[in-house]
Design an enzyme around this catalytic site. Structure first.
Site: not given
Ligand code: PLP
Length: 372
Positions: A74, A150, A198, A200, A236, A323
């Site tokens: 991402g 997020n 992304s 994962h 690749t 922290c």
């Molecule tokens: N954008 C958002 C909103 C995300 O939550 C994250 C990952 O936490 C990313 C981008 C980055 O994705 P990646 O971990 O695949 O680089």
């Protein structure tokens, strides 16, 4: 309370690889390891697998296959958007609650003299239509607003933001890394020009993502080299991961309604159990949020302390503050929603997945109650 079992509740950070996705990937790590760009018959199978994966992914988000460009994650997809805007000389308008994958390249562009405007959000973390309306004053540029946040889960009114941007002649990108595979998304209905994803985050493998680029939009190439991805993103192809991403996305999209229902129920269990134990807390974010993403602030508590105490009880969550030895640093998202520092300090994010159960939700709530 004695430790009972391990509960993973940090699915906004990453998700467990789907067993179906893993199974689909294995042949391309072993027997079918050919380079998909080679012309001989040994490369036919990986080449076909990439084509099928592109079609599956496109189908899952209402795109055409040639609009999907594979990237390594991402972060790369977001960086591609910023780099492209800089190449084309397009001013960027983004928001204060974007992921660092968008904010850091924007800061870099700004430091090199590129025009970047960062919009404020309201207390729920929403970019209000009027705010965008007032910001897009030049004749062209690109707006980049994330689909869902997020940290606090807030979903943006993307469709109306796209309309405003387009009415001013601006392009629209959305970082949908937290949304794709969790919310029904159709890029053509939304009318976005670019969208990041992304794998994962939706039970696919780490280290693979994609950028949707609308047909007809001439976006500059990012990684220059070979002819992969029509020469726009050389390197690749990671066939196994591309296949895993497509398999996981399809699986998630097919189950989206059931998963969303399940997660809403688990969220309610946590909230109800905390309330009935008379715990004082504030839930952050908008009513429209990613299913299973619960940002909670406990006034007077430390999010960092909660994270570690929950960890000792077998529960993995995340915090909205970090922290160091001197200071507690409040995240840029909690700052942007103007959360009082004292409340922000006591923030944790619980992000559930379809693998979590009702007893997980009860255990998480009772663990928080026992710590507080
Ligand atoms: N954008 C958002 C909103 C995300 O939550 C994250 C990952 O936490 C990313 C981008 C980055 O994705 P990646 O971990 O695949 O680089």
């Amino acid at each position: 309370m004695a430790q009972r079992y391990n509960i993973y509740a940090d699915n906004a950070a990453t998700t467990k690889l789907s067993p179906t996705a893993l199974e689909a990937m294995l042949p391309y790590l072993q027997a079918d390891y050919g380079n998909a760009s080679q012309p001989y018959s040994f490369s036919r199978s990986p080449k076909k697998a990439i084509k099928a994966a592109r079609e599956i992914i496109a189908n899952c988000i209402g795109a055409d296959p040639e609009e999907i460009y594979f990237t390594s994650c991402g972060t790369e997809s977001d960086n591609w958007v910023v780099a492209g805007a800089v190449d084309l000389g397009l001013p960027i308008v983004t928001s204060a609650i974007e992921h660092h994958a968008m904010l850091k390249p924007c800061e870099h562009a700004l430091s090199r003299g590129h025009k970047v405007t960062t919009l404020p959000v309201n207390a729920d973390g929403i970019v209000e239509e009027q705010t965008l309306e007032n910001a897009t004053i030049e004749s062209n540029g690109i707006v980049s607003i994330m689909y869902a946040n997020n940290e606090i889960g807030t979903i943006q009114p993307i469709q109306s933001l796209v309309k405003i941007a387009h009415s001013k002649g601006w392009l629209f990108h959305s970082d949908a890394v937290q949304a794709i595979g969790h919310l029904p998304i159709n890029v053509h209905d939304l009318n976005v020009d670019l969208m990041s994803a992304s794998a994962h985050k939706f039970n696919g493998p780490k280290g693979i993502g994609f950028l949707y680029i609308r047909n007809g939009l001439e976006w500059p190439p990012f990684i220059k080299g070979g002819a992969q991805e029509h020469g726009f993103r050389a390197g690749t192809e990671n066939v196994a991961y591309i296949v895993g991403m497509a398999t996981a996305l399809q699986e998630n999209v097919e189950r989206i309604d059931g998963t969303s229902c399940h997660l809403t129920k688990l969220e309610q269990i946590i909230i109800d159990n905390l309330s009935s134990a008379n715990v004082t807390f504030k839930r952050n974010g908008a009513r429209e949020h990613i299913p299973g993403n619960i940002s909670l602030s406990f006034p007077g508590a430390s999010g960092e302390m909660l994270l570690h105490r929950l960890d000792l009880m077998g529960i993995s969550v995340s915090t909205g503050s970090a922290c160091d030895s001197q200071n507690t640093q409040i995240s840029h998202v909690l700052k942007a929603i103007a959360l009082d520092n004292e409340i922000a300090r006591g923030t944790i994010r619980i992000s559930l997945s379809r693998d979590n159960t009702e007893s997980d939700a009860i255990y998480i709530a009772s663990a928080i109650v026992s710590i507080l």
